[in-house]
Design an enzyme around this catalytic site. Structure first.
Site, mmCIF file in Angstrom:
data_model
loop_
_atom_site.group_PDB
_atom_site.id
_atom_site.type_symbol
_atom_site.label_atom_id
_atom_site.label_comp_id
_atom_site.label_asym_id
_atom_site.label_seq_id
_atom_site.Cartn_x
_atom_site.Cartn_y
_atom_site.Cartn_z
ATOM 1 N N GLU A 138 15.090 -26.478 71.838
ATOM 2 C CA GLU A 138 14.015 -26.304 72.578
ATOM 3 C C GLU A 138 13.761 -26.937 73.177
ATOM 4 O O GLU A 138 12.246 -27.225 73.447
ATOM 5 C CB GLU A 138 13.425 -25.619 71.669
ATOM 6 C CG GLU A 138 13.295 -24.292 71.419
ATOM 7 C CD GLU A 138 12.619 -23.359 70.329
ATOM 8 O OE1 GLU A 138 10.821 -24.267 69.892
ATOM 9 O OE2 GLU A 138 12.753 -22.468 69.480
ATOM 10 N N ASN A 180 20.302 -25.702 71.566
ATOM 11 C CA ASN A 180 20.188 -23.689 72.012
ATOM 12 C C ASN A 180 18.607 -23.600 72.084
ATOM 13 O O ASN A 180 17.391 -24.618 72.563
ATOM 14 C CB ASN A 180 19.797 -23.746 70.329
ATOM 15 C CG ASN A 180 19.526 -22.542 69.809
ATOM 16 O OD1 ASN A 180 20.368 -21.195 69.663
ATOM 17 N ND2 ASN A 180 18.589 -21.962 68.905
ATOM 18 N N HIS A 216 14.515 -13.566 72.724
ATOM 19 C CA HIS A 216 13.392 -13.466 72.041
ATOM 20 C C HIS A 216 13.375 -12.470 73.225
ATOM 21 O O HIS A 216 11.869 -13.106 74.144
ATOM 22 C CB HIS A 216 12.329 -14.011 71.408
ATOM 23 C CG HIS A 216 13.001 -15.202 70.144
ATOM 24 N ND1 HIS A 216 13.440 -14.559 69.075
ATOM 25 C CD2 HIS A 216 13.339 -16.108 70.287
ATOM 26 C CE1 HIS A 216 13.457 -15.722 68.125
ATOM 27 N NE2 HIS A 216 13.554 -16.441 68.550
ATOM 28 N N GLU A 243 19.260 -16.056 68.623
ATOM 29 C CA GLU A 243 17.932 -15.401 67.901
ATOM 30 C C GLU A 243 17.379 -14.418 68.235
ATOM 31 O O GLU A 243 16.630 -13.899 68.677
ATOM 32 C CB GLU A 243 17.190 -16.756 68.008
ATOM 33 C CG GLU A 243 17.364 -17.639 68.012
ATOM 34 C CD GLU A 243 16.221 -18.987 67.460
ATOM 35 O OE1 GLU A 243 15.615 -18.215 67.412
ATOM 36 O OE2 GLU A 243 16.586 -20.272 66.933
ATOM 37 N N ASP A 245 15.593 -11.011 68.848
ATOM 38 C CA ASP A 245 15.518 -9.529 68.533
ATOM 39 C C ASP A 245 14.277 -9.539 69.479
ATOM 40 O O ASP A 245 14.365 -9.636 71.133
ATOM 41 C CB ASP A 245 13.802 -9.825 67.745
ATOM 42 C CG ASP A 245 13.400 -11.262 67.534
ATOM 43 O OD1 ASP A 245 13.453 -11.956 68.505
ATOM 44 O OD2 ASP A 245 13.162 -12.248 67.009
HETATM 45 O O1 G2I Z 1 9.091 -19.179 66.360
HETATM 46 C C1 G2I Z 1 10.726 -17.881 66.139
HETATM 47 C C2 G2I Z 1 12.004 -18.952 66.093
HETATM 48 C C3 G2I Z 1 12.639 -19.961 68.225
HETATM 49 N N1 G2I Z 1 13.379 -20.124 68.050
HETATM 50 C C4 G2I Z 1 13.464 -21.079 66.865
HETATM 51 C C5 G2I Z 1 13.350 -20.825 65.030
HETATM 52 O O2 G2I Z 1 13.954 -21.934 64.284
HETATM 53 C C6 G2I Z 1 12.305 -20.497 65.119
HETATM 54 O O3 G2I Z 1 11.894 -19.778 64.124
HETATM 55 C C7 G2I Z 1 10.894 -19.644 63.547
HETATM 56 C C8 G2I Z 1 10.978 -18.584 61.787
HETATM 57 O O4 G2I Z 1 11.377 -17.270 61.882
HETATM 58 C C9 G2I Z 1 9.406 -18.377 60.726
HETATM 59 O O5 G2I Z 1 9.750 -18.386 60.244
HETATM 60 O O6 G2I Z 1 10.135 -20.561 63.379
HETATM 61 C C10 G2I Z 1 9.296 -20.695 62.666
HETATM 62 C C11 G2I Z 1 8.614 -22.143 62.593
HETATM 63 O O7 G2I Z 1 8.596 -22.599 63.370
HETATM 64 C C12 G2I Z 1 9.094 -20.265 61.127
HETATM 65 O O8 G2I Z 1 7.675 -20.756 60.786
HETATM 66 C C13 G2I Z 1 7.587 -20.964 59.611
HETATM 67 C C14 G2I Z 1 6.036 -21.230 58.878
HETATM 68 O O9 G2I Z 1 5.465 -21.468 60.622
HETATM 69 C C15 G2I Z 1 5.617 -22.215 58.713
HETATM 70 O O10 G2I Z 1 4.477 -21.107 57.947
HETATM 71 C C16 G2I Z 1 6.355 -21.039 56.994
HETATM 72 O O11 G2I Z 1 6.469 -22.295 55.656
HETATM 73 O O12 G2I Z 1 8.082 -20.578 57.738
HETATM 74 C C17 G2I Z 1 8.175 -20.841 57.087
HETATM 75 C C18 G2I Z 1 8.206 -20.855 55.940
HETATM 76 O O13 G2I Z 1 8.148 -19.517 55.777
#
Ligand code: G2I
Length: 460
Positions: A138, A180, A216, A243, A245
């Protein structure tokens, strides 16, 4: 690397079997704390032959204190994958989000060193276990500019991405190295900015093997989704849907099917990853964006994906080891200059527009240079645009006099002589030869102030 389309009549009954019959993988993002949930693991192991850590391999998780690495979650996922015949995508070595607090507070050369050390350590730890790494995630901006996103990493110098790819290749020569990003699901300004970067990397021998399209998606799919994948593949990189969805509701199943067909129709599209297993596992809350409902039942979208996998042409995948490792930067870059004119609709990928637009007719004589500056307290990155005059150039040099107290710490796409006072930048092998009016860019990073820089250009 070659891939051949094959037409095998087949009808796999799981996503993993159907994808494997076609020489591809079908993967899911996994949160390791769910590996103790029976329904989750049953669906994961039955349907998927690739996994990616949803969070556990990110910078904040693997190096929460500088220099102290912890791989508990990532190792657990790799073990699960190895025990169940799954390959692993690594996500993500460098990203402006989910940085540990200590890195968020760093800048300049200290951050650059810390970031490259992070890439080296993490890629070394997982060496031999990762099919493909998202080396950089990103880094391009949304909106119409097609340029880089501002971030602490970007402010260390525009070459941070290529430095990361080189470090990753050195640490794990067997992993495919991907860039990515999201909002790249069609030909648009952002995907074109990335396209230009990949083309530039390939022309200069920067080691990049693949581009990830997060995908997404909302309630419609760009009509040129497949064409966009294909134009990247035509640059000589693999493409992957990383990714996926899709917003639940009316069009969901058909969009999932169309994305799968697009990948199958591009011989260098090596696999698809969905960002979670069941709707309730998704980061998208109540969008119901995935292939299984919260009880683990298959949705209509699942059936469309499975049918598209079964109907698609197969490929013979290239070996997991990427092509010849790109030589270290000491080797001269290719003698053919990279294209100097970006496609007409997009501005150059990485720099804000110059304050003075380049002249529409080439300046007479040798060459001219203009500079654009990205400054912060105590440092700056200068991007210099060199425009050849009416006679073209077979080489050029640009001189810049720095304010007192300023010094050059890092240069890309040119060679610097001196670091303080008047510094002379000479072309490198691939960008010295310019036709009349052609433009090339180089850059340098400095400490102190870069205010008032006035470059002068001489052609040879
Ligand atoms: O935002 C969706 C995805 C966009 N592209 C990059 C990916 O890495 C990203 O994944 C998401 C995860 O699915 C989330 O699970 O990235 C987020 C962070 O930017 C993740 O969220 C984080 C929460 O912000 C935190 O508060 C939490 O502690 O997940 C962490 C673990 O549950």
């Amino acid at each position: 690397m070659t891939m051949t389309l094959t037409s095998t009549a087949s009808a796999g009954t799981t996503l993993r079997a159907s994808a494997a019959e076609k020489g591809r993988y079908f993967g899911a993002a996994v949160a390791t704390n769910k590996l103790s949930d029976n329904t989750y693991v049953t669906v994961l192991n039955r349907e998927f032959n690739s996994v990616v850590a949803e969070n556990e391999m990110k910078w904040d998780a693997t190096e929460s204190q500088q220099g102290r690495f912890s791989y508990t979650g990532g190792d657990r996922l790799v073990s699960h994958a190895q025990a169940n015949g799954m390959s692993v995508r690594g996500h993500a070595l460098l990203w402006h989000q989910q940085q540990p607090g200590w890195a968020q507070n760093m800048s300049g050369s200290a951050l650059r060193s810390a970031a490259i050390n992070h890439v080296t350590q993490v890629a070394t730890h997982f060496r031999g276990k990762i099919y493909a790494w998202d080396v950089v995630n990103e880094a391009f901006a949304d909106g119409g500019g097609g340029g880089r996103r501002d971030s602490n990493l970007q402010r260390t110098g525009n070459d941070w991405i290529e430095a990361a790819f080189r470090a990753a290749r050195a640490a794990d020569p067997g992993a495919k190295l991907c860039y990515n990003d999201y909002n790249t699901d069609g030909v648009n300004a952002k995907s074109t900015g990335i396209y230009n970067m990949v083309r530039d990397f390939k022309s200069r021998g920067v080691p990049i093997d693949c581009v990830g399209f997060q995908s997404h998606l909302g309630t419609s799919l760009a009509s040129d989704y497949q064409a966009n994948l294909q134009r990247f593949a035509d640059l000589g990189v693999d493409v992957q849907i990383t990714e996926l969805d899709v917003m639940g509701g009316g069009n969901q199943a058909s969009i999932f099917g169309s994305v799968t067909r697009a990948c199958m129709n591009v011989s260098r599209c090596t696999g698809i990853t969905v960002w979670g297993v069941r709707d309730c596992d998704s980061w998208r809350g109540s969008d119901n964006a995935l292939l299984f409902d919260c009880s683990g039942n298959k949705k209509a979208a699942y059936t469309n994906v499975l049918n598209a996998l079964n109907a698609g042409p197969g490929i013979t995948p290239s070996p997991t080891t990427p092509g010849p490792t790109t030589p270290a930067p000491t080797t001269p870059p290719p003698t053919t200059p990279p294209p100097t004119t970006p496609p007409p609709t997009t501005p150059p990928p990485t720099t804000p527009p110059p304050t003075t637009p380049p002249p529409t007719t080439p300046p007479p004589g040798g060459c001219s240079a203009s500079v654009s500056l990205n400054s912060w307290t105590g440092g700056f990155v200068a991007t210099v645009k060199v425009t050849a005059g009416s006679g073209g150039t077979s080489g050029w040099n640009v001189s810049v006099t720095l304010p007192s107290g300023a010094s050059v710490t890092n240069t890309w796409s040119a060679t610097a002589s001196g670091a303080t006072g008047t510094v002379r930048f000479t072309n490198v092998e691939y960008n010295g030869r310019l036709g009349a009016g052609q433009v090339t860019e180089f850059g340098f990073q400095g400490t102190g102030s870069g205010a008032g820089l006035t470059p002068t250009c001489a052609a040879s």
